[in-house]
Design a protein around this motif. Structure first.
Motif, PDB file in Angstrom:
ATOM      1  N   LYS A  35       0.932  -0.953  -0.023  1.00 30.20           N
ATOM      2  CA  LYS A  35       0.115   0.122  -0.143  1.00 30.20           C
ATOM      3  C   LYS A  35       0.815   1.317   0.052  1.00 30.20           C
ATOM      4  CE  LYS A  35      -2.193   1.508   3.635  1.00 30.20           C
ATOM      5  NZ  LYS A  35      -3.434   1.927   4.591  1.00 30.20           N
ATOM      6  N   SER A  37       2.206   5.299  -2.251  1.00 29.24           N
ATOM      7  CA  SER A  37       2.442   5.370  -3.733  1.00 29.24           C
ATOM      8  C   SER A  37       4.493   5.716  -3.597  1.00 29.24           C
ATOM      9  CB  SER A  37       2.633   7.093  -3.597  1.00 29.24           C
ATOM     10  OG  SER A  37       2.530   7.394  -4.802  1.00 29.24           O
ATOM     11  N   GLU A  58      -1.002  -2.836  -9.403  1.00 34.20           N
ATOM     12  CA  GLU A  58      -2.046  -2.006  -8.929  1.00 34.20           C
ATOM     13  C   GLU A  58      -3.212  -3.258  -8.968  1.00 34.20           C
ATOM     14  OE1 GLU A  58       0.282   2.214  -9.941  1.00 34.20           O
ATOM     15  OE2 GLU A  58      -1.488   1.036 -11.427  1.00 34.20           O
ATOM     16  N   GLY A  59      -3.140  -3.800 -10.064  1.00 34.17           N
ATOM     17  CA  GLY A  59      -5.062  -4.438 -10.763  1.00 34.17           C
ATOM     18  C   GLY A  59      -5.323  -5.397  -8.928  1.00 34.17           C
ATOM     19  N   THR A  60      -3.743  -6.161  -8.493  1.00 40.29           N
ATOM     20  CA  THR A  60      -4.431  -6.661  -7.477  1.00 40.29           C
ATOM     21  C   THR A  60      -4.283  -6.188  -5.556  1.00 40.29           C
ATOM     22  OG1 THR A  60      -2.621  -8.178  -9.293  1.00 40.29           O
ATOM     23  CG2 THR A  60      -3.103  -8.731  -6.827  1.00 40.29           C
ATOM     24  N   TYR A  61      -3.529  -5.081  -5.800  1.00 40.72           N
ATOM     25  CA  TYR A  61      -4.023  -4.765  -4.760  1.00 40.72           C
ATOM     26  C   TYR A  61      -3.752  -3.487  -4.647  1.00 40.72           C
ATOM     27  CZ  TYR A  61      -0.372  -8.501  -3.950  1.00 40.72           C
ATOM     28  OH  TYR A  61       0.323  -9.529  -4.049  1.00 40.72           O
ATOM     29  N   TYR A  62      -5.154  -2.941  -4.457  1.00 40.21           N
ATOM     30  CA  TYR A  62      -5.429  -1.488  -4.747  1.00 40.21           C
ATOM     31  C   TYR A  62      -5.366  -0.029  -4.055  1.00 40.21           C
ATOM     32  CZ  TYR A  62      -9.119  -4.954  -6.690  1.00 40.21           C
ATOM     33  OH  TYR A  62      -9.417  -6.175  -8.063  1.00 40.21           O
ATOM     34  N   GLY A  63      -4.247  -0.667  -3.047  1.00 38.62           N
ATOM     35  CA  GLY A  63      -3.695   0.871  -2.591  1.00 38.62           C
ATOM     36  C   GLY A  63      -2.476   1.295  -2.851  1.00 38.62           C
ATOM     37  N   LYS A  65      -0.324   2.632  -5.445  1.00 37.58           N
ATOM     38  CA  LYS A  65       0.097   3.137  -6.838  1.00 37.58           C
ATOM     39  C   LYS A  65       1.888   3.339  -6.727  1.00 37.58           C
ATOM     40  CE  LYS A  65      -1.268   5.944 -10.091  1.00 37.58           C
ATOM     41  NZ  LYS A  65      -0.648   5.322 -11.090  1.00 37.58           N
TER      42      LYS A  65
END
Length: 307
Positions: A35, A37, A58-63, A65
């Motif tokens: 998680k 940025s 990013e598609g797997t871990y939405y938090g 960036k």
């Protein structure tokens, strides 16, 4: 006095509530391995594979960036050394001198190899010759004008492809004549596709994973098979020839993490080196460091097709 005490108590309560609320916000925005940025400096010659890895991560871990910053190899290394970036993807390992600089700053880089890439020679399809001897290119790099090469085209004077070829030819500088350089691999591919006799020097990742705007242009070029210095055979930058260590211009890719704590850089590095990341490498046309395993389902009886 009582009113004063009540007022003071109310102020203390509001202050503590605000502090707790702020602490909660800080904790919720705290970076972890999955998680937060993160900015990553990436060798421009291998940007496509990194873009793929980032998209799936990013598609797997939405938090999470991750911002990809493509640069020349020299810029990537300088950003790491000057602590302008904490995580980078490179086409070479750190040198002993660079490691000593990190050690002086009390930084211990975590270096993880994750793929075998290759440098490719390309020509326009208008030229039917698809073979080249590496010695011919080295002779040209050393200033021999009788090699039959009209010109070499590089992406950037500070790129990993230029550095690789200079080390191979044992020269400090490329020839001043008949050597062209642009900004990106895409520009090199486009220029070579439109100019007979020119040989482009690019990262093979741009050919195996062309961007939508480059698909038709890539179709206009040939990837040359190369004869190594100690070989009589010609080999191509395919997964098979890379796996069998036959292609003479192979190189490893690394993710270098200088964060110094369990942050998003560690999570992304582990992801790339893990099963999913290695499958992405395999699908890209590059060679993964670890061959992803296959799950086989064995059945005792064959299922008959429905009639």
């Amino acid at each position: 006095m009582l009113k004063y005490s009540k007022a003071l108590g109310l102020i203390v309560f509001v202050f503590l509530f605000a502090m707790c609320n702020q602490k909660s916000k800080n904790e919720s925005g705290k970076e972890t391995i999955l998680k937060g940025s993160l900015d990553i400096a990436v060798d421009e010659t291998v940007k496509p594979i990194v873009d793929d890895q980032v998209a799936v991560f990013e598609g797997t871990y939405y938090g999470a960036k991750i911002n990809v910053k493509p640069e020349s190899e020299a810029e990537v290394i300088n950003d790491l050394l000057n602590q302008k970036t904490k995580v980078a993807v490179t086409a070479r390992n750190l040198s002993q001198e660079e490691l000593a600089r990190f050690e002086k700053s009390k930084i211990k880089p975590r270096v993880t190899p994750f793929a075998t890439d290759a440098i490719a020679f390309i020509k326009t399809k208008n030229n039917n010759d698809t073979l080249i001897a590496l010695k011919t290119v080295i002779d040209f790099m050393q200033g021999n004008s009788n090699t039959g090469i009209k010109g070499l085209v590089f992406d950037n004077p500070n790129s990993s492809t230029v550095r690789f070829m200079k080390e191979l030819a044992k020269v400090k500088n490329v020839p001043s004549q008949n050597v062209f350089s642009f900004k990106t691999n895409e520009e090199v591919i486009k220029f070579v596709s439109e100019n007979d006799g020119m040989i482009g020097v690019v990262g093979v990742n741009w050919l195996s994973q062309p961007s939508p705007s480059m698909v038709d242009i890539v179709k206009k070029i040939n990837v040359l098979s190369v004869k190594g210095l100690n070989s009589n055979e010609y080999y191509s930058p395919t997964q098979n020839d890379l796996a069998e260590v036959k292609y003479p211009l192979a190189r490893e890719l690394f993710i270098i993490n200088c964060q110094g704590y369990n942050g998003l850089g560690m999570g992304f590095g582990s992801f790339i080196a893990g099963d999913i990341g290695q499958r992405i490498v395999l699908k890209s046309g590059l060679l993964p460091i670890k061959t992803p395993g296959r799950k086989l389902q064995i059945r005792n009886e064959l299922l008959k097709d429905n009639e």
